[in-house]
Motif scaffolding. Structure first.
Motif, PDB file in Angstrom:
ATOM      1  N   MET A  98      15.322  70.572  33.968  1.00 43.63           N
ATOM      2  CA  MET A  98      15.747  71.755  34.915  1.00 43.63           C
ATOM      3  C   MET A  98      17.152  72.093  34.624  1.00 43.63           C
ATOM      4  SD  MET A  98      12.891  72.036  37.298  1.00 43.63           S
ATOM      5  CE  MET A  98      13.778  72.549  38.895  1.00 43.63           C
ATOM      6  N   ALA A 102      18.422  75.987  33.929  1.00 39.12           N
ATOM      7  CA  ALA A 102      19.270  76.668  34.583  1.00 39.12           C
ATOM      8  C   ALA A 102      20.570  77.097  33.423  1.00 39.12           C
ATOM      9  CB  ALA A 102      19.869  75.724  35.630  1.00 39.12           C
ATOM     10  N   ASN A 149      18.403  79.262  30.111  1.00 43.89           N
ATOM     11  CA  ASN A 149      17.464  80.539  30.473  1.00 43.89           C
ATOM     12  C   ASN A 149      16.333  80.718  29.565  1.00 43.89           C
ATOM     13  OD1 ASN A 149      16.579  82.282  32.239  1.00 43.89           O
ATOM     14  ND2 ASN A 149      17.901  83.909  31.295  1.00 43.89           N
ATOM     15  N   PHE A 206       6.258  70.443  40.019  1.00 39.66           N
ATOM     16  CA  PHE A 206       7.546  71.405  39.808  1.00 39.66           C
ATOM     17  C   PHE A 206       7.122  72.630  39.102  1.00 39.66           C
ATOM     18  CE2 PHE A 206      10.296  68.464  41.687  1.00 39.66           C
ATOM     19  CZ  PHE A 206      11.300  69.403  42.071  1.00 39.66           C
ATOM     20  N   ILE A 258       7.078  75.910  40.863  1.00 36.84           N
ATOM     21  CA  ILE A 258       8.465  76.340  41.394  1.00 36.84           C
ATOM     22  C   ILE A 258       9.384  76.773  40.195  1.00 36.84           C
ATOM     23  CG2 ILE A 258      10.433  75.211  42.206  1.00 36.84           C
ATOM     24  CD1 ILE A 258       8.563  73.291  43.685  1.00 36.84           C
ATOM     25  N   ILE A 259       9.113  76.204  39.071  1.00 37.08           N
ATOM     26  CA  ILE A 259       9.984  76.733  38.068  1.00 37.08           C
ATOM     27  C   ILE A 259       9.625  78.286  37.714  1.00 37.08           C
ATOM     28  CG2 ILE A 259      10.222  76.460  35.322  1.00 37.08           C
ATOM     29  CD1 ILE A 259       9.692  73.314  35.590  1.00 37.08           C
ATOM     30  N   ARG A 282       8.436  80.573  39.480  1.00 39.09           N
ATOM     31  CA  ARG A 282       8.910  81.374  40.773  1.00 39.09           C
ATOM     32  C   ARG A 282      10.479  81.471  40.683  1.00 39.09           C
ATOM     33  NH1 ARG A 282       4.097  79.014  43.159  1.00 39.09           N
ATOM     34  NH2 ARG A 282       2.720  80.618  43.313  1.00 39.09           N
ATOM     35  N   SER A 283      11.178  80.202  40.799  1.00 37.29           N
ATOM     36  CA  SER A 283      12.598  80.269  40.880  1.00 37.29           C
ATOM     37  C   SER A 283      13.268  80.622  39.597  1.00 37.29           C
ATOM     38  CB  SER A 283      13.095  78.752  41.273  1.00 37.29           C
ATOM     39  OG  SER A 283      12.306  78.309  42.417  1.00 37.29           O
ATOM     40  N   PHE A 284      12.961  80.265  38.672  1.00 37.97           N
ATOM     41  CA  PHE A 284      13.741  80.720  37.412  1.00 37.97           C
ATOM     42  C   PHE A 284      13.356  82.031  36.475  1.00 37.97           C
ATOM     43  CE2 PHE A 284      14.609  76.354  38.112  1.00 37.97           C
ATOM     44  CZ  PHE A 284      16.100  76.304  38.109  1.00 37.97           C
ATOM     45  N   GLY A 285      11.850  82.692  37.117  1.00 34.72           N
ATOM     46  CA  GLY A 285      11.494  83.955  36.364  1.00 34.72           C
ATOM     47  C   GLY A 285      11.089  83.520  35.140  1.00 34.72           C
ATOM     48  N   GLU A 321       7.263  89.878  35.904  1.00 31.66           N
ATOM     49  CA  GLU A 321       7.442  88.466  36.735  1.00 31.66           C
ATOM     50  C   GLU A 321       6.424  87.385  36.153  1.00 31.66           C
ATOM     51  OE1 GLU A 321       4.176  89.220  40.246  1.00 31.66           O
ATOM     52  OE2 GLU A 321       5.551  90.985  40.037  1.00 31.66           O
TER      53      GLU A 321
END
Length: 134
Positions: free
Chosen positions: A42, A46, A49, A67, A70-71, A73-76, A130
């Protein structure tokens, strides 16, 4: 044909095995990192990228699998779900992951490279920006 520089991160159970396969991608000029720990993964997502994240669906830490959406959606980033072990249970869990792009064993560097090239080419055609998660 010049291959674009791609940043790739793999969060997997068996780092040594996948690390060997990522050498193929590095030889093509891609940046590829492989980690076992979800927290470390994670942080790298961050910080660096990456364009693609490979997530093992048979990782001993079930949070890795949890996760993955979530990865995406959250980080694109584009997540590619994979299983490292060739078992019926792992393959079933992977097939039910909901991800559009999957890698089944045996995992090879060439297979990883070709899967990402297909994703890149499909993205150019449809101009999808996306993450492709179903």
């Amino acid at each position: 044909m010049q291959t674009p520089e791609i940043k790739l991160l793999a969060i997997v159970e068996n780092v040594e095995s996948i690390e060997q396969e990522l050498e193929f991608c590095r030889a093509k000029g891609w940046q590829a990192t492989c980690v076992h720990d979800l927290d470390e993964g994670m942080k790298l997502i961050a910080q660096s990228n990456p364009d693609f994240v490979l997530v093992s669906y048979d990782h001993s830490n079930e949070k890795v699998r949890d996760f993955a959406p979530i990865i995406a959606r959250s980080f694109g980033v584009q997540v590619i779900a994979l299983c490292e072990r060739k078992t019926k249970v792992s393959s079933r869990v992977l097939a039910q992951s909901g991800f559009r792009f999957l890698l089944f064993p045996p995992i090879s560097g060439e297979g990883i490279y070709e899967k990402i090239q297909k994703i890149i080419n499909s993205g150019k055609k449809s101009k999808v920006k996306e993450p492709l998660v179903i």
